[in-house]
Write an enzyme that holds these catalytic residues in place. Structure first.
Site, short mmCIF file in Angstrom:
data_model
loop_
_atom_site.label_atom_id
_atom_site.label_comp_id
_atom_site.label_asym_id
_atom_site.label_seq_id
_atom_site.Cartn_x
_atom_site.Cartn_y
_atom_site.Cartn_z
CE LYS A 209 9.34 52.70 8.03
NZ LYS A 209 9.11 52.80 9.48
CD GLU A 215 6.98 40.23 0.01
OE1 GLU A 215 7.89 41.09 0.10
OE2 GLU A 215 6.71 39.45 0.93
N GLY A 266 5.40 51.11 9.75
CA GLY A 266 4.50 50.73 8.65
C GLY A 266 3.08 50.49 9.14
NE ARG A 267 3.93 47.15 14.57
CZ ARG A 267 5.23 47.06 14.37
NH1 ARG A 267 5.70 46.90 13.14
NH2 ARG A 267 6.08 47.13 15.38
CD GLU A 353 5.02 43.87 11.40
OE1 GLU A 353 5.21 43.05 10.49
OE2 GLU A 353 4.79 45.07 11.16
CG HIS A 384 -24.12 32.17 9.91
ND1 HIS A 384 -25.28 31.45 10.14
CD2 HIS A 384 -24.44 33.48 10.13
CE1 HIS A 384 -26.26 32.29 10.44
NE2 HIS A 384 -25.77 33.53 10.45
CE LYS A 499 10.74 41.41 5.48
NZ LYS A 499 10.79 42.81 5.82
#
Ligand code: F6P
Length: 523
Positions: A209, A215, A266-267, A353, A384, A499
């Site tokens: 966005k 990254e 974004g999320r 977030e 498990h 960052k």
């Protein structure tokens, strides 16, 4: 008029505190309660809260809390385009990317519903051209795979949604392309994914966005380098999804570009072009449209002011009771559905977030707990693994189970008199009761204390509509909880410091402690 008040100023909250510990779950759980404490959700799902530590009195005070904190009014204001993300001075419009549940919303003269729908249409047309072979790779090969490059919200939601529908699409003849995802800046991620596809037949979707995420930009260049080394033209193998104001926008170096905007966090972007491109390419635009329909139906149901008829609101309020009155620090998301294997990871970002905040919308410190730690794994795998702590540990962790009567693929086998799907659902039912009721044993090591609350979201089968409704349920739950806690759930300043320090490491401008850590890695 809307008032933005802290939770601890509300009369209903003070009442709620006095109701702590009213329900003994192991005594309260009954067959009639399992039938009664259930509310329908969109797309044929249901929210069952029989195994939660609530009763009529607590539910009625939660309804008072909802009214006093004006939760529905705040949601309506959000839908109508008010600036709810005060920290960044932005509207919050992810619901609008899947239908109009509020008024028309305009920005700089642009009708934003038309903008989101227009991008969806552009993606649908592009996907149709890829599927028909009208658009091909630089050596003339038809595209067979799609690889999304993005991180955080530009990865987790779309990846979780893709995995959630892969088997359904396979079984119903809707699978058009294989999808893979590169997110981590760890070069091994890009190498592993790139080597699992045929580059000449692969279309990459660069998703950011902001267009500035370190990254993602590193992975873009990594992939372009691989494409060039394979004798392929990167501009014929990569499309972009970004915002119109990002540095990536309007770049002729991409085969096509699709847009969302700053009003979709974004999320919360799975229903925008961020999820739309990969899902439409992988499963066809009509599957993506069905997913949006399910999400929109859930958005509409979240407008209901009666908390007993509004599953997202009810789930949110019960969560607040557990967090702020009972003091539970975390919540586990436990889908008994392999298709939802990455859904807990998506909710980790979506929830933490959004509501992992210590100041309110005005930047003032709050004096109560806010978002819980979210984690999870699909069942039965989790049984498990970490269920030991959930059953017998010293913390009580509220659980959100999700399950379906039918598998997606339909293929099954009978072993010892039952199918695998039956075993899966039997495990789920057993766990709810084991957590709630426990089992007394004279041997303390074998004693199960019980009193461990859970909810169950269930349906017939995980279809695109059901998935959309499930996603929107949790998004709306998170939104309502943010309103209760008087937070701005739509910014994420907490990710910035790391960052900044990373840039310092890479530029060599470091304080001694930072330098010492960097030196461990030879930096
Ligand atoms: O889509 P972008 O701008 O690359 O951002 C990716 C992710 O990074 C974050 O900003 C956190 O660093 C998330 O909120 C977002 O989902």
């Amino acid at each position: 008029m809307i008032n933005w008040n802290n939770l601890d100023t509300l009369n209903a909250y003070k009442k709620l505190l006095s109701l702590k510990g009213q329900v003994n779950l192991s005594q309260a759980l009954s067959a009639s309660r399992v039938k009664e404490y259930q509310t329908p959700m969109a797309a044929g799902l249901a929210y069952n809260y029989a195994a939660k530590e609530v009763n009529e009195q607590i539910l009625s005070v939660l309804a008072e809390l909802s009214a006093e904190q004006q939760l529905i009014e705040k949601y309506q204001a959000l839908l109508d385009g008010e600036v709810i993300n005060t920290g960044e001075n932005r509207k919050v419009l992810h619901q609008l990317s899947r239908g109009q549940a509020g008024k028309d919303v305009f920005f700089q003269g642009k009708n934003l519903r038309d903008f989101y729908a227009g991008e969806q249409k552009k993606i649908a047309d592009f996907a149709a051209s890829v599927h028909s072979g009208k658009i091909v790779g630089s050596k003339g090969d038809r595209f067979a795979s799609v690889v999304q490059i993005g991180i955080g919200g530009s990865d987790l939601g779309p990846r979780a949604m893709y995995l959630a529908l892969e088997q359904w699409a396979q079984a119903s003849g809707k699978k058009k392309m294989e999808a893979r995802f590169i997110s981590n800046v760890d070069p091994d991620d890009a190498v592993a994914v790139a080597s699992s596809v045929e580059l000449a037949k692969t279309l990459f979707i660069l998703v950011s966005k902001s267009g500035t995420t370190q990254e993602t930009l590193a992975n873009e260049l990594f992939v372009k380098d691989l494409l060039k080394k394979a004798g392929l033209d990167p501009s014929k193998h990569m499309i972009a999804v970004t915002s119109e104001t990002s540095p990536l926008a309007n770049n002729p170096g991409y085969l096509a570009s699709f847009y969302m905007d700053d009003f979709i966090g974004g999320r919360y972007s799975s229903c925008s072009a961020v999820g739309g491109a990969v899902l439409s390419l992988a499963f066809g635009p009509e599957t993506f449209a069905a997913f949006l329909d399910g999400a929109h139906a859930a958005d509409k149901s979240a407008l209901e002011s009666d908390i007993r008829k509004n599953p997202a609101l009810l789930d949110a309020l019960i969560g607040v009771y557990e967090r702020n009155v009972l003091g539970y620090p975390s919540t586990a998301i436990l889908p008994y559905s392999q298709a939802l294997s990455r859904f807990p990871a998506h909710l980790q970002q979506a929830d933490m977030e959004s509501n992992g905040k210590q100041v309110n919308r005005r930047g003032e410190a709050v004096r109560y707990a806010t978002g819980p730690v979210i984690f999870g794994e699909p069942g039965t795998n989790g049984q498990h693994s970490f269920f030991q702590l959930l059953h017998q540990g010293t913390d009580i962790v509220p659980l959100q189970f999700i399950g379906f009567q039918e598998s997606q693929a339909g293929a099954d086998v009978v072993v010892e008199g039952s199918t695998s799907q039956k075993k899966l659902c039997a495990n789920l039912s057993a766990q709810i009761v084991a957590f709630a009721c426990g089992k007394q044993d004279t041997n303390p090591n074998k004693n199960f204390p019980g009193g461990r609350p859970s909810s169950l979201i269930w349906g017939k089968k995980l279809t695109p509509e059901a998935l959309g409704a499930l996603l929107a349920h949790f998004e709306n739950k998170i939104m309502f909880q943010g309103f209760v806690w008087n937070l701005n759930s739509f910014d994420q300043e907490g990710v910035q410091l790391g960052k900044v320090l990373t840039k310092k490491v890479l530029s060599g401008d470091m304080d001694p402690a930072l330098k010492a850590y960097a030196e461990i890695f030879g930096l």
